[in-house]
Write a protein that holds these residues in place. Structure first.
Motif, PDB file in Angstrom:
ATOM      1  N   LYS A  88     -36.751  15.716 -30.686  1.00 27.90           N
ATOM      2  CA  LYS A  88     -36.243  14.443 -30.664  1.00 27.90           C
ATOM      3  C   LYS A  88     -35.130  14.124 -31.833  1.00 27.90           C
ATOM      4  O   LYS A  88     -35.629  14.303 -33.032  1.00 27.90           O
ATOM      5  CB  LYS A  88     -37.189  13.326 -30.612  1.00 27.90           C
ATOM      6  N   SER A 147     -30.992   8.256 -29.463  1.00 21.52           N
ATOM      7  CA  SER A 147     -31.757   9.551 -29.828  1.00 21.52           C
ATOM      8  C   SER A 147     -31.448  10.558 -28.760  1.00 21.52           C
ATOM      9  O   SER A 147     -31.315  10.167 -27.593  1.00 21.52           O
ATOM     10  CB  SER A 147     -33.069   9.518 -30.149  1.00 21.52           C
ATOM     11  N   ARG A 149     -32.829  14.532 -27.104  1.00 23.38           N
ATOM     12  CA  ARG A 149     -33.794  15.306 -27.142  1.00 23.38           C
ATOM     13  C   ARG A 149     -33.269  16.826 -26.514  1.00 23.38           C
ATOM     14  O   ARG A 149     -32.936  16.820 -25.429  1.00 23.38           O
ATOM     15  CB  ARG A 149     -35.052  15.020 -25.921  1.00 23.38           C
ATOM     16  N   TYR A 177     -42.124  15.620 -29.864  1.00 18.55           N
ATOM     17  CA  TYR A 177     -42.320  14.592 -28.854  1.00 18.55           C
ATOM     18  C   TYR A 177     -43.139  15.262 -27.779  1.00 18.55           C
ATOM     19  O   TYR A 177     -42.751  16.415 -27.336  1.00 18.55           O
ATOM     20  CB  TYR A 177     -41.214  13.700 -28.458  1.00 18.55           C
TER      21      TYR A 177
END
Length: 1310
Positions: A88, A147, A149, A177
């Motif tokens: 992340k 954000s 990923r 994460y």
């Protein structure tokens, strides 16, 4: 029911907020991610030297060359990071290269899971460009608004150091994460089986992330035997949620709630989905965009039997067989009501049943896409082997463009070259053979291939046949003959041709291709795009590798008021036809806002279409406009206009009548609020039927106002008192009662009155409760709602101090805003209004006596639109401003000066996010405030009440002094001009004349008569003579969109007839004519390569000997035609239509023209026979100029002044300050005085004037004497509003106030 709905919304909002908080996670996620990465994790497109390799690009490091720098020849540099796992990422920081003058000033960010297919980082649906460094050592950090990923990241420098080159050190911050992934191969599914036979839920939360390889597929499905079901599926790359909470009854009708969100979701990138339901209230969110809706059905619960399936809908009893096309791709973190379904599947929990092959690692796509960025410069040249006399090309493409070259290849060289081309033509595929008469051939295949979806094509040349296959359909073929020489090697040009073809043999009869390609095969060999980029295999230009940069610009639909969004690769347009609105985003209404605009049409009563709030949310509506008693009444009827006989009603069971008006309650409220006066007549006849007279004061009859509040006063009396109009007039039948009916006599009585308290109008319901006794009877008739006047048009305020301002709530202007106002001042500068946000703002100001600025900032830098007037605007006269900003363009217009327009670039933020209050007449800093008068300030169709707000604001007065008020009447666009003791009407820019611009200038034309009006420069006629003499008068003629505003009146019985033609220097034209059947026709020739475009409004014959008014308004591709205020039709011209500046306007016959249109030439030889009146073309008035013997006009034939224009006057539908005088009151219409009376009055007036003059002189002497002998000096400042001196300056102060910036000058401006 409303209470339950409110509770549902509250719970759903709370649930959504809680879910967002939990998903945000409270743990720290700002760990540096690059510090421990090995050298192999850093890659680049190129490097300047080994000492500037990419692994030296870590933040604050000084080893090597102090950072990474690309090669100077690298046109598309990038630095790639491999984070070694999907993480992340929350922020990014950059530095310049240590010990140098190299840094990156701007850059973009791409990310990928595989390192093969890349996705650009977007903000507000725009590819975001980050601001980098301006020196070597300062760290610039950006926290990502959302954000990402990802495992792989690419930083793409856009701009380097102006003093050096590109140099970079960086750090990426984030954290790990939890990720549970399941891969579905298109033949598999996961079934979550309930512990009980069925489950019934009031509240549901489903969340997941997915990455799809296909545009179709079911992600979630569950159903119950009673008819309940929920389905989430991909259709053509969009997500559709189907939901039904009901028994089997609606299923027979096929009803269910279906909501569609997202677009282009088959792009091999991750997308997030969340479904939140409480009872019937549902929030459906895709990639941060949320749509709230209410589901259909009788119940509040969702009842699902046995199981919920993910990835497909298995057919019961047949494992592996599916009812719908199932999902092919990956699903991550799948949660159903708190249950982690994939985690349970991985741990082989018994509740999860697997169908087919479901794996728990995400497979990567083998296809790599490329984007062709430019329709003129992009191309890819690849070698191909043609030695076997066969050639095949296979590929997939997706685009929004209708036109474009997909590929071109030479099949034969000299002496008879033959080229094979495949291109898009009107969204169909066109396969072309060119190279001589016997080889010229073409075939079409496919339909609407510009829909943004992936389409597969295959072209095969084998022997003497060429075949084309589209989307695996039946191929189309054509013959290839006459090849004298077959090349052993050839070159295939993909997407376009090189601009300079000295060494190329590429043919492109149309524009190049803009869009994406993938899975390109030449002779059954795959083309490796990565190898082409890295090893320079082949020649290419303007191509983005490893990414498909397609964007759906019509999602969300930014066209307002129901406009249709039509997009191409790099822009979108709005088709406003049939909406009643116009403009780039269908923002502006084509209809007037009130009946006041139709006050001089000559029709005493007619039905007109008006738009009460202009560009606001309310749609247009039809009302009756009636001219009576020197007022223009807007009349709105209802469904009970006839008298109604009432018997048998009691107070407990009254006769109730509910009124449904011809326009909506929202329109009614807007009409009443904006009108000066409204009334509604109540006609009530009674016999032994009382209204109010009861022993306990309880009324026997009552009515409800527009808000449903019970009212007991009757027509003609004041609110709150149970009395009738006869009590107010003192003529009730029995003076012991306040109403005639309350006398309770066995004879007919009348209590008719007029309700005129605006806040209560109109009536929504009435109840009569005393007609149940012997001989009791009543007769009721409620008249229509009648309103006149515009209370906002002269709503004004005077600003006396630069530090003063009025404040209003924050503007709601994210996507569009239009601002219009009138002002007058003597100040040199001042801000009219300002509204601020965190970074965004909007401001409208007078920056100098002759310069108007409209400035706004969407977060990426201010944009200023400037209008420079050839004359000073601080002349104490009223001036009009209109500023508009939408997602496509922004414009500013001052008075009748040319419109200044700026188009918005395609890749930039488009939301204007404001947060502070709106400041009017000043700024938040209390500096550069406006000193003067403002009136009629309207924003997005809502007029701000300056008058009321000024009553409680220091430094501001309600109203504006001066003679140009609501009682000063300048008609037909005439401009009210302040004079010393009165006002005058300036008719210069109108087609009318006279003291009040009411005299229509008309002329009779005979066969052969013509008027030639020559425009000296573009937009001539818009500036007065003083302006033309000044250098600033020659305004820049280039505008972003060509436009015409034409209006005229005519009377004729002769057809065909040519009324008006407008010619340009490049032999294009616009023409208005009557055809042989008497109908109006407008013709445009804007491109000689295309045919003349003709538009014929549907109407009867206009050659009927009666007077008709015509108004034609074109802006860009939109054309609006109005005839006699009763016919309004919209048309759209062909794309790219633009009429270059007009040089001449001809009325009547044309001679020696280059026009080749036979019908137009036939009508032009005859010309026009009849009467023309009040002709206006933009700001030019050719007929007026001819009658006044202007040197700009050449008259051929006989032309005589006429009075036909006095039959009727044009409706003033101008969008500028022309409307000001239509909103004022008309002349009182008194008969003119006789000559003798005038002489007597003149004598009396002279005597009175002399007496007044002597008195004023004496008074001035006394005041001067007292002033010199006063004991205490006057206070230096003004402390209260009631002690201000008059702001109307004496004439001799004008020059001083205009040129001397002393401290007191700001108080003298009118």
């Amino acid at each position: 029911m409303k209470f339950r709905s409110s509770i549902g919304m509250f719970v759903l909002t709370t649930l959504s907020a809680l879910t967002s908080v939990l998903s945000a996670s409270n743990y720290y996620c700002e760990e540096p991610l690059l510090t421990s990465l090995p050298t192999s994790s850093f890659k680049n497109s190129s490097k300047y030297s080994d000492r500037r390799s990419p692994h030296y690009a870590k933040l604050n490091r000084r080893d090597g060359g102090g950072g990474w720098s690309p090669s100077g020849e690298d046109q598309q540099p990038w630095l790639q990071l491999d984070l070694r796992d999907r993480l992340k990422v929350t922020s990014i920081a950059t530095q310049g290269r240590w010990g140098s003058s190299d840094w990156v000033a701007r850059y973009q960010l791409h990310y990928s899971d595989s390192g093969r297919t890349w996705r650009p980082y977007r903000q507000e649906d725009v590819i975001w460009t980050f601001t980098g460094n301006s020196d070597t050592d300062t760290v610039v950090q950006h926290k990502l608004p959302h954000s990402i990923r990802t495992r792989y990241m690419r930083l793409l420098p856009i701009e380097g150091s102006p003093r050096g080159g590109m140099g970079l050190r960086l750090e990426v911050y984030g954290c790990t994460y939890k990720s549970d992934v399941a891969d579905f191969d298109g033949r598999s599914a996961l079934l979550y089986r309930f512990n009980q036979k069925s489950t019934s839920t009031v509240k549901d939360v489903i969340s997941l992330r997915f990455r799809s390889h296909q545009a179709e597929g079911v992600l979630v499905h569950g159903e119950g035997q009673r008819g309940d079901f929920v389905t989430l599926e991909l259709q053509r790359g969009r997500l559709i949620l189907h939901l039904n909470l009901d028994d089997a009854k609606p299923q027979s009708g096929g009803r269910s709630s279906s909501v569609m969100l997202g677009s282009l979701l088959d792009d091999h990138h991750w997308h997030s989905v969340q479904i939140e339901r409480f009872n019937k209230h549902v929030n459906f969110t895709v990639d941060g965009h949320t749509q709230h809706f209410r589901s259909l059905g009788q119940e509040d619960t969702l009842e699902i039997d046995y199981e919920l399936s993910f990835g497909g809908i298995p057919l019961p009893g047949k494992p592996g067989t599916f009812l719908h096309e199932n999902f092919h791709g990956c699903i991550e973190n799948l949660n159903y009501n708190g249950v982690n379904v994939i985690d349970m599947a991985k741990r082989r929990k018994p509740q999860i049943y697997t169908v087919g092959n479901v794996t728990f690692s995400c497979s990567e796509s083998s296809s790599v896409a490329v984007t062709f960025l430019s329709s003129t410069d992009s191309f890819l040249a690849l070698p191909a082997d043609y030695s076997t006399e066969s050639l095949s090309v296979r590929l997939q493409f997706r685009t929004w463009n209708q036109e474009g070259l997909l590929f071109s290849v030479a099949l034969s060289h000299d002496p008879d070259p033959i080229n094979l081309l495949l291109r898009l033509s009107q969204a169909r595929l066109l396969l072309l053979l060119s190279g001589g008469p016997q080889n010229s051939a073409q075939v079409y295949s496919g339909q609407t291939l510009n829909d943004g979806q992936w389409h597969s094509i295959s072209v095969e040349v084998k022997g003497e046949k060429v075949s084309l296959t589209v989307n695996n359909q039946k191929p189309v073929t054509m013959e290839l003959t006459g090849r004298s020489q077959t090349p052993q090697r050839t070159t295939i040009y993909i997407g376009g041709c090189p601009l300079f073809q000295s060494n190329f043999n590429c043919e492109n009869p149309s524009r190049g291709y803009q869009g994406c390609f993938r899975l390109l095969f030449i002779n059954n060999h795959p083309v490796n795009f990565l190898q082409i980029q890295q090893e320079n295999m082949g020649n290419f230009s303007q191509i983005s590798f490893d990414v498909c940069n397609i964007q759906d610009r019509c999602l969300p639909n930014l066209c307002e008021h129901g406009g249709q969004c039509i997009q191409s690769w790099d822009q979108f347009d709005c088709n406003c036809s049939g909406t009643g609105y116009t403009g780039a985003t269908c923002h502006n209404s084509i209809y007037e806002r009130s009946c006041e605009a139709f006050r001089k049409t000559g029709s005493q009563s007619s039905v007109f279409t008006i738009d009460l709030d202009g560009s606001g949310l309310l749609d247009h509506a039809q009302v009756n406009c009636t001219v009576a008693e020197d007022k223009v009444w807007t009349v709105v009827g209802h469904d009970h206009m006839r008298p109604i006989d009432i018997r048998g009603s009691t107070p407990r069971s009254p006769f109730v009548l509910i009124f449904n008006y011809t326009i909506s309650p929202y329109h009614l409220r807007s009409l009443v609020t904006s009108s000066e006066h409204c009334q509604q007549e109540v006609i009530y006849r009674c016999r032994k039927s009382r209204l109010f007279d009861t022993w306990d004061g309880t009324p026997l009859s009552w009515w409800l106002d527009r808000d449903g509040v019970k009212r007991t006063y009757w027509g003609g009396f004041l609110p709150g008192v149970q009395q009738c109009s006869c009590s107010l007039d003192g003529n009730c039948r029995d003076m012991n009662y306040f109403c005639n009916c309350d006398a309770d006599q066995d004879t007919w009585a009348n209590d008719t009155g007029v309700l005129s308290y605006k806040d209560h109008l109109p009536l929504s319901e009435i109840a009569i409760g005393d007609t149940n006794r012997t001989n009791s009877q009543a007769e009721l008739k409620i008249g229509p709602l009648r309103c006149y006047g515009n209370r906002f048009f002269w709503n004004s305020a005077s600003f006396y101090q630069e530090s003063s301002y009025l404040h209003f709530p924050t503007l709601q202007a994210e996507l569009s805003i239009d601002i219009s106002l009138f002002f007058k001042t003597s100040a040199f500068s001042g801000v009219f209004l300002e509204n601020l946000g965190v970074r965004d703002f909007v401001r409208l100001e007078l920056s100098s006596p002759s310069t108007m600025n409209f400035t706004f900032d969407l977060g990426d830098g201010p944009v200023t639109i400037t209008v420079r007037s050839p004359v000073a605007l601080n002349d104490r006269q009223w001036h009009y401003i209109r500023a508009e900003r939408n997602v496509k363009e922004a414009s500013l217009q001052v008075d009748s000066l040319p419109l200044e327009l700026t188009e918005a670039p395609p890749e930039r933020p488009y939301r204007l996010q404001l947060s502070s209050q709106l400041f009017v007449g000043g700024t938040a800093s209390r500096q550069r405030g406006f000193v003067g008068c403002l009136r009629a300030l309207t924003i997005n169709g809502v007029t701000l009440d300056l008058f009321e707000r000024a009553k409680t604001t220091p430094g501001v007065n309600s109203g504006c002094p001066g003679h140009c008020t609501s009682d000063s009447v300048c008609h037909n666009g005439g401009r009210c001009v302040e004079e010393r003791s009165s006002y005058a009407c300036d008719c210069t820019q109108t087609a009318f004349d006279g003291p009040h611009c009411r005299k229509a200038l008309a002329a009779s034309f005979e066969s052969g008569s013509s008027v030639l009006y020559t425009l000296q420069e573009p937009f001539s006629g818009i500036l007065n003579e003083e302006a033309r003499r000044s250098p600033a008068g020659f305004h820049d003629a280039e505008v972003a969109k060509s436009q015409e505003k034409v209006s005229f009146g005519f009377l004729t019985r002769h057809v065909p007839a040519l009324i008006l033609t407008a010619h340009t220097l490049d032999q294009h034209y616009m023409a208005v004519m009557l055809t042989t059947n008497g109908s109006l026709q407008i013709r445009y020739l804007m491109n000689k390569e295309k045919r003349t475009e003709m538009f014929s409004p549907k109407s009867g014959s206009l050659a009927d000997g009666r007077f008709h008014w015509v108004k034609i308004n074109r802006k860009g591709q939109e054309l609006l035609v109005q005839i006699d205020n009763t016919i309004t039709q919209q048309y759209s011209l062909s794309p790219g239509s633009a009429l270059s500046p007009v040089r001449s306007v001809i009325l009547g016959r044309i001679q020696g023209s280059d026009i080749t249109d036979k019908e137009l030439v036939h009508a032009g030889l005859r010309g026009f026979i009849g009467c023309l009146s009040s002709v206006q073309f933009n700001q030019a008035t050719p007929l007026k100029a001819a009658l006044q013997n202007s040197p700009l006009v050449t008259v051929i034939g006989r032309l005589e002044a006429s009075s036909c224009g006095t039959i009727s006057s044009p409706n003033t539908l101008s969008n500028t300050h022309i409307r000001s005088d239509d909103s004022a009151k008309s002349d009182r219409g008194k008969d003119p005085l006789k000559k003798a009376d005038q002489n007597d009055l003149a004598l009396i007036g002279g005597v009175v004037a002399a007496v007044v003059f002597i008195t004023l002189c004496a008074l001035a002497f006394i005041i001067r004497f007292l002033y010199r002998h006063r004991r205490t000096p006057a206070p230096s400042g003004i402390t209260g509003k009631t002690h201000r001196p008059s702001i109307e300056p004496p004439p001799y102060r004008a020059a001083l106030d205009l040129h001397k910036p002393h401290h007191d000058s700001k108080e003298y401006y009118i």
